[in-house]
Design a protein around this motif. Sequence first.
Motif, PDB file in Angstrom:
ATOM      1  N   LEU A  12       0.840  -1.210   0.000  1.00  0.00           N
ATOM      2  CA  LEU A  12       0.000   0.000   0.000  1.00  0.00           C
ATOM      3  C   LEU A  12       0.872   1.255   0.000  1.00  0.00           C
ATOM      4  CD1 LEU A  12      -2.807  -0.951   2.540  1.00  0.00           C
ATOM      5  CD2 LEU A  12      -3.156  -0.291   0.145  1.00  0.00           C
ATOM      6  N   ALA A  13       1.905   1.256   0.823  1.00  0.00           N
ATOM      7  CA  ALA A  13       2.800   2.417   0.893  1.00  0.00           C
ATOM      8  C   ALA A  13       3.502   2.640  -0.444  1.00  0.00           C
ATOM      9  CB  ALA A  13       3.814   2.238   2.023  1.00  0.00           C
ATOM     10  N   GLN A  14       3.915   1.565  -1.101  1.00  0.00           N
ATOM     11  CA  GLN A  14       4.570   1.691  -2.401  1.00  0.00           C
ATOM     12  C   GLN A  14       3.596   2.228  -3.446  1.00  0.00           C
ATOM     13  OE1 GLN A  14       7.842   1.369  -3.079  1.00  0.00           O
ATOM     14  NE2 GLN A  14       7.390   2.088  -5.137  1.00  0.00           N
ATOM     15  N   ALA A  15       2.366   1.735  -3.444  1.00  0.00           N
ATOM     16  CA  ALA A  15       1.347   2.234  -4.380  1.00  0.00           C
ATOM     17  C   ALA A  15       1.071   3.711  -4.128  1.00  0.00           C
ATOM     18  CB  ALA A  15       0.057   1.420  -4.243  1.00  0.00           C
ATOM     19  N   LEU A  16       1.034   4.114  -2.859  1.00  0.00           N
ATOM     20  CA  LEU A  16       0.823   5.514  -2.506  1.00  0.00           C
ATOM     21  C   LEU A  16       1.982   6.363  -3.022  1.00  0.00           C
ATOM     22  CD1 LEU A  16      -0.677   7.767  -0.985  1.00  0.00           C
ATOM     23  CD2 LEU A  16       0.560   7.043   1.080  1.00  0.00           C
ATOM     24  N   LEU A  17       3.193   5.911  -2.803  1.00  0.00           N
ATOM     25  CA  LEU A  17       4.380   6.630  -3.269  1.00  0.00           C
ATOM     26  C   LEU A  17       4.315   6.852  -4.783  1.00  0.00           C
ATOM     27  CD1 LEU A  17       7.323   7.713  -2.980  1.00  0.00           C
ATOM     28  CD2 LEU A  17       8.060   5.352  -3.217  1.00  0.00           C
ATOM     29  N   GLU A  18       4.020   5.810  -5.509  1.00  0.00           N
ATOM     30  CA  GLU A  18       3.983   5.911  -6.968  1.00  0.00           C
ATOM     31  C   GLU A  18       2.877   6.849  -7.439  1.00  0.00           C
ATOM     32  OE1 GLU A  18       3.732   1.831  -8.242  1.00  0.00           O
ATOM     33  OE2 GLU A  18       5.747   1.384  -7.460  1.00  0.00           O
ATOM     34  N   ALA A  19       1.695   6.747  -6.834  1.00  0.00           N
ATOM     35  CA  ALA A  19       0.561   7.583  -7.246  1.00  0.00           C
ATOM     36  C   ALA A  19       0.808   9.052  -6.912  1.00  0.00           C
ATOM     37  CB  ALA A  19      -0.721   7.089  -6.578  1.00  0.00           C
ATOM     38  N   ALA A  20       1.322   9.329  -5.710  1.00  0.00           N
ATOM     39  CA  ALA A  20       1.572  10.717  -5.312  1.00  0.00           C
ATOM     40  C   ALA A  20       2.701  11.322  -6.136  1.00  0.00           C
ATOM     41  CB  ALA A  20       1.893  10.790  -3.820  1.00  0.00           C
ATOM     42  N   ARG A  21       3.738  10.547  -6.384  1.00  0.00           N
ATOM     43  CA  ARG A  21       4.854  11.047  -7.196  1.00  0.00           C
ATOM     44  C   ARG A  21       4.375  11.364  -8.616  1.00  0.00           C
ATOM     45  NH1 ARG A  21      10.175   7.977  -6.488  1.00  0.00           N
ATOM     46  NH2 ARG A  21       8.777   6.270  -6.898  1.00  0.00           N
ATOM     47  N   ALA A  22       3.522  10.532  -9.184  1.00  0.00           N
ATOM     48  CA  ALA A  22       3.015  10.753 -10.547  1.00  0.00           C
ATOM     49  C   ALA A  22       2.223  12.055 -10.658  1.00  0.00           C
ATOM     50  CB  ALA A  22       2.147   9.572 -10.980  1.00  0.00           C
ATOM     51  N   LYS A  23       1.578  12.463  -9.540  1.00  0.00           N
ATOM     52  CA  LYS A  23       0.785  13.696  -9.553  1.00  0.00           C
ATOM     53  C   LYS A  23       1.519  14.869  -8.909  1.00  0.00           C
ATOM     54  CE  LYS A  23      -3.787  11.723  -9.994  1.00  0.00           C
ATOM     55  NZ  LYS A  23      -5.168  11.758  -9.492  1.00  0.00           N
ATOM     56  N   GLY A  24       2.718  14.645  -8.425  1.00  0.00           N
ATOM     57  CA  GLY A  24       3.476  15.718  -7.795  1.00  0.00           C
ATOM     58  C   GLY A  24       2.881  16.184  -6.478  1.00  0.00           C
ATOM     59  N   LEU A  25       2.252  15.273  -5.737  1.00  0.00           N
ATOM     60  CA  LEU A  25       1.593  15.623  -4.480  1.00  0.00           C
ATOM     61  C   LEU A  25       2.481  15.302  -3.286  1.00  0.00           C
ATOM     62  CD1 LEU A  25      -1.962  14.243  -5.307  1.00  0.00           C
ATOM     63  CD2 LEU A  25      -1.206  16.634  -5.333  1.00  0.00           C
ATOM     64  N   HIS A  26       2.318  16.093  -2.224  1.00  0.00           N
ATOM     65  CA  HIS A  26       3.058  15.900  -0.986  1.00  0.00           C
ATOM     66  C   HIS A  26       2.082  15.579   0.141  1.00  0.00           C
ATOM     67  CE1 HIS A  26       5.875  18.161  -3.483  1.00  0.00           C
ATOM     68  NE2 HIS A  26       6.763  17.376  -2.892  1.00  0.00           N
ATOM     69  N   LEU A 158      -6.849   5.586   2.705  1.00  0.00           N
ATOM     70  CA  LEU A 158      -7.466   6.913   2.623  1.00  0.00           C
ATOM     71  C   LEU A 158      -6.590   7.870   1.824  1.00  0.00           C
ATOM     72  CD1 LEU A 158      -8.884   7.456   6.233  1.00  0.00           C
ATOM     73  CD2 LEU A 158     -10.192   7.079   4.130  1.00  0.00           C
ATOM     74  N   LEU A 159      -5.289   7.852   2.098  1.00  0.00           N
ATOM     75  CA  LEU A 159      -4.368   8.707   1.352  1.00  0.00           C
ATOM     76  C   LEU A 159      -4.351   8.346  -0.130  1.00  0.00           C
ATOM     77  CD1 LEU A 159      -1.378   8.907   3.858  1.00  0.00           C
ATOM     78  CD2 LEU A 159      -2.754  10.840   3.042  1.00  0.00           C
ATOM     79  N   LEU A 160      -4.314   7.072  -0.414  1.00  0.00           N
ATOM     80  CA  LEU A 160      -4.284   6.624  -1.811  1.00  0.00           C
ATOM     81  C   LEU A 160      -5.553   7.052  -2.547  1.00  0.00           C
ATOM     82  CD1 LEU A 160      -2.617   5.135  -3.903  1.00  0.00           C
ATOM     83  CD2 LEU A 160      -3.534   2.988  -3.027  1.00  0.00           C
ATOM     84  N   GLN A 161      -6.696   6.925  -1.897  1.00  0.00           N
ATOM     85  CA  GLN A 161      -7.959   7.370  -2.508  1.00  0.00           C
ATOM     86  C   GLN A 161      -7.943   8.876  -2.753  1.00  0.00           C
ATOM     87  OE1 GLN A 161     -10.802   5.927   0.343  1.00  0.00           O
ATOM     88  NE2 GLN A 161     -10.557   3.796  -0.277  1.00  0.00           N
ATOM     89  N   ALA A 162      -7.420   9.636  -1.797  1.00  0.00           N
ATOM     90  CA  ALA A 162      -7.358  11.089  -1.946  1.00  0.00           C
ATOM     91  C   ALA A 162      -6.417  11.477  -3.087  1.00  0.00           C
ATOM     92  CB  ALA A 162      -6.917  11.748  -0.640  1.00  0.00           C
ATOM     93  N   VAL A 163      -5.301  10.786  -3.211  1.00  0.00           N
ATOM     94  CA  VAL A 163      -4.377  11.034  -4.318  1.00  0.00           C
ATOM     95  C   VAL A 163      -5.066  10.717  -5.636  1.00  0.00           C
ATOM     96  CG1 VAL A 163      -2.242  10.239  -5.427  1.00  0.00           C
ATOM     97  CG2 VAL A 163      -2.260  10.766  -2.973  1.00  0.00           C
ATOM     98  N   ASP A 164      -5.771   9.609  -5.690  1.00  0.00           N
ATOM     99  CA  ASP A 164      -6.476   9.220  -6.918  1.00  0.00           C
ATOM    100  C   ASP A 164      -7.525  10.267  -7.325  1.00  0.00           C
ATOM    101  OD1 ASP A 164      -4.966   6.920  -7.183  1.00  0.00           O
ATOM    102  OD2 ASP A 164      -6.508   5.600  -6.332  1.00  0.00           O
TER     103      ASP A 164
END
Length: 167
Positions: A12-26, A158-164
């Motif tokens: 989950l953490a790796q998926a979050l990292l990849e998704a947030a990095r792709a969108k430039g989110l912190h 929750l973070l991953l959904q928000a990034v998505d």
Amino acid sequence: MTDRAQHDIPSLAQALLEAARAKGLHLAVAESCTGGLLAGAITTQAGSSAIFDRGFVTYSNAAKSDLLAVRSETLLKHGAVSEEVAAEMARGALDRSEADIAVSTTGVAGPGASGRKPEGRVCFGLATASELRAQTIEFGAQGRDAVRAAAVRHALRLLLQAVDRAP
């Protein structure tokens, strides 16, 4: 904790990292019952510095007020384990960071209940520039480690959904 649950958090953490990095989110986190485990799960991933701004471990009510501006009135009226406090924690983390999204955890990991709040109850807050929401999950009396791990998994989701959802 099952083998699946242990591997669940890193994936989950790796998926979050990849998704947030792709969108430039912190991201920022504000933790009480998870005591830094959420920040640890994120920062264990190589490259997490590209997306993780900061974490706040605010175990005491004083720390919640001092570091995150959780109002004493909110703590007195609803208690530390409440959606109201979780929302204020998430908003405080967002306001005191360079993050685009912040999540918070506050709950009763156990063993045993805390006042009228049962073991396994965890409240989560999520804040962005345009959204502030909170929810309560009853994980049940499955033991301190299991409740904390379940809370970390849920917060990562929750973070991953928000990034998505983010543009």
